[in-house]
Design a protein around this motif. Structure first.
Motif, PDB file in Angstrom:
ATOM      1  N   ILE A  42       0.854  -1.194   0.000  1.00  0.00           N
ATOM      2  CA  ILE A  42       0.000   0.000   0.000  1.00  0.00           C
ATOM      3  C   ILE A  42       0.887   1.240   0.000  1.00  0.00           C
ATOM      4  CG2 ILE A  42      -1.878   1.198   1.193  1.00  0.00           C
ATOM      5  CD1 ILE A  42      -2.583  -1.602   0.146  1.00  0.00           C
ATOM      6  N   SER A  43       0.577   2.205  -0.852  1.00  0.00           N
ATOM      7  CA  SER A  43       1.395   3.405  -0.977  1.00  0.00           C
ATOM      8  C   SER A  43       1.275   4.283   0.262  1.00  0.00           C
ATOM      9  CB  SER A  43       0.975   4.213  -2.205  1.00  0.00           C
ATOM     10  OG  SER A  43      -0.299   4.803  -2.008  1.00  0.00           O
ATOM     11  N   GLY A  44       2.259   5.169   0.426  1.00  0.00           N
ATOM     12  CA  GLY A  44       2.232   6.098   1.550  1.00  0.00           C
ATOM     13  C   GLY A  44       0.992   6.966   1.541  1.00  0.00           C
ATOM     14  N   ARG A  45       0.567   7.382   0.361  1.00  0.00           N
ATOM     15  CA  ARG A  45      -0.628   8.225   0.263  1.00  0.00           C
ATOM     16  C   ARG A  45      -1.871   7.471   0.712  1.00  0.00           C
ATOM     17  NH1 ARG A  45      -1.537  11.615  -5.146  1.00  0.00           N
ATOM     18  NH2 ARG A  45       0.339  12.553  -4.254  1.00  0.00           N
ATOM     19  N   SER A  46      -1.982   6.199   0.331  1.00  0.00           N
ATOM     20  CA  SER A  46      -3.145   5.403   0.731  1.00  0.00           C
ATOM     21  C   SER A  46      -3.118   5.104   2.227  1.00  0.00           C
ATOM     22  CB  SER A  46      -3.194   4.098  -0.069  1.00  0.00           C
ATOM     23  OG  SER A  46      -3.432   4.353  -1.434  1.00  0.00           O
ATOM     24  N   ILE A  47      -1.913   4.875   2.754  1.00  0.00           N
ATOM     25  CA  ILE A  47      -1.806   4.647   4.200  1.00  0.00           C
ATOM     26  C   ILE A  47      -2.215   5.900   4.957  1.00  0.00           C
ATOM     27  CG2 ILE A  47      -0.178   4.213   6.089  1.00  0.00           C
ATOM     28  CD1 ILE A  47       1.363   2.382   4.191  1.00  0.00           C
ATOM     29  N   ALA A  48      -1.841   7.061   4.434  1.00  0.00           N
ATOM     30  CA  ALA A  48      -2.249   8.323   5.064  1.00  0.00           C
ATOM     31  C   ALA A  48      -3.769   8.442   5.071  1.00  0.00           C
ATOM     32  CB  ALA A  48      -1.634   9.500   4.324  1.00  0.00           C
ATOM     33  N   ARG A  49      -4.412   7.983   4.011  1.00  0.00           N
ATOM     34  CA  ARG A  49      -5.884   8.012   3.968  1.00  0.00           C
ATOM     35  C   ARG A  49      -6.460   7.081   5.032  1.00  0.00           C
ATOM     36  NH1 ARG A  49      -7.411   4.979  -0.575  1.00  0.00           N
ATOM     37  NH2 ARG A  49      -7.907   3.372   0.950  1.00  0.00           N
ATOM     38  N   HIS A  50      -5.887   5.877   5.175  1.00  0.00           N
ATOM     39  CA  HIS A  50      -6.327   4.944   6.214  1.00  0.00           C
ATOM     40  C   HIS A  50      -6.220   5.586   7.594  1.00  0.00           C
ATOM     41  CE1 HIS A  50      -6.879   0.854   4.381  1.00  0.00           C
ATOM     42  NE2 HIS A  50      -6.270   1.460   3.373  1.00  0.00           N
ATOM     43  N   LEU A  51      -5.070   6.199   7.862  1.00  0.00           N
ATOM     44  CA  LEU A  51      -4.863   6.825   9.167  1.00  0.00           C
ATOM     45  C   LEU A  51      -5.824   7.977   9.403  1.00  0.00           C
ATOM     46  CD1 LEU A  51      -0.968   6.798   9.396  1.00  0.00           C
ATOM     47  CD2 LEU A  51      -2.565   5.551  10.867  1.00  0.00           C
ATOM     48  N   SER A  52      -6.136   8.715   8.358  1.00  0.00           N
ATOM     49  CA  SER A  52      -7.091   9.812   8.487  1.00  0.00           C
ATOM     50  C   SER A  52      -8.468   9.278   8.876  1.00  0.00           C
ATOM     51  CB  SER A  52      -7.170  10.587   7.168  1.00  0.00           C
ATOM     52  OG  SER A  52      -8.138  11.612   7.248  1.00  0.00           O
ATOM     53  N   ALA A  53      -8.851   8.173   8.266  1.00  0.00           N
ATOM     54  CA  ALA A  53     -10.139   7.561   8.610  1.00  0.00           C
ATOM     55  C   ALA A  53     -10.138   7.083  10.055  1.00  0.00           C
ATOM     56  CB  ALA A  53     -10.426   6.395   7.662  1.00  0.00           C
ATOM     57  N   ILE A  54      -9.067   6.442  10.472  1.00  0.00           N
ATOM     58  CA  ILE A  54      -8.971   5.940  11.848  1.00  0.00           C
ATOM     59  C   ILE A  54      -8.982   7.099  12.846  1.00  0.00           C
ATOM     60  CG2 ILE A  54      -7.484   4.720  13.491  1.00  0.00           C
ATOM     61  CD1 ILE A  54      -6.509   3.025  11.066  1.00  0.00           C
ATOM     62  N   ARG A  55      -8.234   8.149  12.515  1.00  0.00           N
ATOM     63  CA  ARG A  55      -8.161   9.324  13.396  1.00  0.00           C
ATOM     64  C   ARG A  55      -9.555   9.922  13.593  1.00  0.00           C
ATOM     65  NH1 ARG A  55      -4.472  11.655  10.515  1.00  0.00           N
ATOM     66  NH2 ARG A  55      -2.803  10.395  11.424  1.00  0.00           N
ATOM     67  N   ARG A  56     -10.286  10.055  12.497  1.00  0.00           N
ATOM     68  CA  ARG A  56     -11.620  10.661  12.584  1.00  0.00           C
ATOM     69  C   ARG A  56     -12.599   9.733  13.308  1.00  0.00           C
ATOM     70  NH1 ARG A  56     -14.873  13.767   7.747  1.00  0.00           N
ATOM     71  NH2 ARG A  56     -16.556  14.535   9.082  1.00  0.00           N
ATOM     72  N   PHE A  57     -12.447   8.448  13.087  1.00  0.00           N
ATOM     73  CA  PHE A  57     -13.295   7.468  13.767  1.00  0.00           C
ATOM     74  C   PHE A  57     -13.110   7.573  15.280  1.00  0.00           C
ATOM     75  CE2 PHE A  57     -13.698   2.731  14.893  1.00  0.00           C
ATOM     76  CZ  PHE A  57     -15.065   2.828  15.119  1.00  0.00           C
ATOM     77  N   TYR A  58     -11.860   7.719  15.708  1.00  0.00           N
ATOM     78  CA  TYR A  58     -11.608   7.808  17.145  1.00  0.00           C
ATOM     79  C   TYR A  58     -12.075   9.140  17.730  1.00  0.00           C
ATOM     80  CZ  TYR A  58      -9.421   3.373  18.105  1.00  0.00           C
ATOM     81  OH  TYR A  58      -9.221   2.033  18.324  1.00  0.00           O
ATOM     82  N   GLN A  59     -12.117  10.179  16.922  1.00  0.00           N
ATOM     83  CA  GLN A  59     -12.718  11.427  17.402  1.00  0.00           C
ATOM     84  C   GLN A  59     -14.193  11.208  17.723  1.00  0.00           C
ATOM     85  OE1 GLN A  59     -11.927  14.162  14.210  1.00  0.00           O
ATOM     86  NE2 GLN A  59      -9.833  14.590  14.882  1.00  0.00           N
ATOM     87  N   PHE A  60     -14.852  10.436  16.859  1.00  0.00           N
ATOM     88  CA  PHE A  60     -16.261  10.098  17.090  1.00  0.00           C
ATOM     89  C   PHE A  60     -16.408   9.236  18.344  1.00  0.00           C
ATOM     90  CE2 PHE A  60     -19.518   6.786  16.500  1.00  0.00           C
ATOM     91  CZ  PHE A  60     -20.670   7.568  16.471  1.00  0.00           C
ATOM     92  N   LEU A  61     -15.511   8.233  18.493  1.00  0.00           N
ATOM     93  CA  LEU A  61     -15.593   7.354  19.661  1.00  0.00           C
ATOM     94  C   LEU A  61     -15.359   8.122  20.961  1.00  0.00           C
ATOM     95  CD1 LEU A  61     -13.685   4.181  18.361  1.00  0.00           C
ATOM     96  CD2 LEU A  61     -16.165   4.568  18.455  1.00  0.00           C
ATOM     97  N   LEU A  62     -14.464   9.115  20.899  1.00  0.00           N
ATOM     98  CA  LEU A  62     -14.240   9.968  22.078  1.00  0.00           C
ATOM     99  C   LEU A  62     -15.497  10.750  22.418  1.00  0.00           C
ATOM    100  CD1 LEU A  62     -10.632  11.388  21.487  1.00  0.00           C
ATOM    101  CD2 LEU A  62     -11.417  10.188  23.544  1.00  0.00           C
TER     102      LEU A  62
END
Length: 317
Positions: free
Chosen positions: A78-98
């Motif tokens: 997986i490219s660095g750009r796609s991994i950054a997208r994955h992390l962005s999704a996870i980051r936002r998901f955890y904002q919701f969970l918080l």
């Protein structure tokens, strides 16, 4: 596909919060189905990875876990750009969970994706580039354009470096040009015979175009300094008019300079010094290379240098 469809493969402790998050994105944030779909896929993949490691709770995920996940994505190609997208999704998901008080912190806040290797443009073929640069200039603006493109290819200049050149930066007698690079770092570069000839032709017609007080080497039809965008546009036009087989752009000339010189000389350090690389870890090892060494490599190797047999000591007299 619905959120439930994506989350069905996960155990309930993972699936339920993910479903609620997707509903939140669609109903409260008004995100498009396509955007929601993207979040679903990325978070579903993360959830499946957690299950494979016998981890069944979003609340127990640590920064260490996320670094391991990033490493696994990288191993999967997986490219660095796609991994950054994955992390962005996870980051936002955890904002919701918080917000929902389902977790106590956001483990993705300080996790960064690895950088993808920069994709360099394809270098132009030497013969094709020579043919394009040997094409006649049909009017004063084309005389200027040919001079710019010869200089870019002759010296490996960045677009901003070319646009920023003033008249006093060029030493035609010495065959050198003084360039202000990134970070205000100045370097002196050898200029090939063909570029010097093209510069001479431009300087002969420049007074008829330039404003009297304008210091810029290359000026527009109105007499002021030529902008970066105008140079890009003129290079693209030159390629179309002169029959280029590929789209011409400034960085392609710089990359062609580096590729052709490296192929001929094999001297990577000299080529990087001539390019004026900004990375301190790279450029520091080249500081002992003086101009005479660079000029010698240049004259012996560059396709359009003054003489392939080496620099004549009398050239600088």
């Amino acid at each position: 596909m619905t959120a439930a469809g994506y989350s069905a493969e996960l155990t309930e402790p993972l699936a339920a919060p993910l479903t609620a998050f997707i509903v939140h994105l669609a109903s409260e944030k008004r995100h498009s189905p396509r955007t929601c779909d993207s979040y679903q896929r990325d978070l579903q993949r993360f959830g499946q990875w957690l299950l494979a490691g016998e981890q069944a709770s979003w609340a127990r995920v640590s920064g260490h876990d996320l670094r391991r996940y990033v490493a696994s994505l990288s191993r999967d190609g997986i490219s660095g750009r796609s991994i950054a997208r994955h992390l962005s999704a996870i980051r936002r998901f955890y904002q919701f969970l918080l917000r929902e008080k389902l977790v106590q912190d956001n483990p993705a806040l300080d996790i960064r994706a690895p950088k993808s290797p920069r994709r360099l443009p394809r270098a132009a073929d030497v013969d094709q580039l020579n043919q394009l640069l040997n094409a006649p200039a049909d009017d004063p603006l084309e005389v200027r354009d040919l001079s710019m493109f010869e200089l870019m290819y002759s010296c490996g200049l960045r677009l901003s470096e070319l646009a920023g050149l003033d008249l006093d930066a060029v030493d035609a007698r010495g065959g050198e040009v003084r360039v202000l690079g990134k970070g205000g770092k100045e370097r002196v570069l050898p200029v090939g015979r063909k570029a010097l000839e093209a510069l001479g032709a431009w300087l002969a017609v420049r007074p008829a175009v330039a404003q009297e007080s304008e210091p810029a080497l290359f000026v527009s039809q109105r007499g002021g300094r030529l902008s970066n965008r105008s140079i890009q546009s003129r290079l693209g036009r030159w390629g179309v008019v002169k029959g280029a087989e590929q789209r011409l752009h400034p960085h392609m000339l710089r990359h062609s300079f580096a590729s052709h010189l490296l192929e001929s000389s094999g001297d990577l350090r000299a080529v990087q010094e001539l390019l004026g690389h900004a990375d301190i870890a790279t450029t520091q090892v080249y500081t002992h290379l003086d101009f005479q060494h660079l000029a010698r490599v240049y004259d012996q190797s560059h396709p359009r240098s003054r003489r392939r047999g080496g620099r004549n000591p009398d050239d600088n007299q």
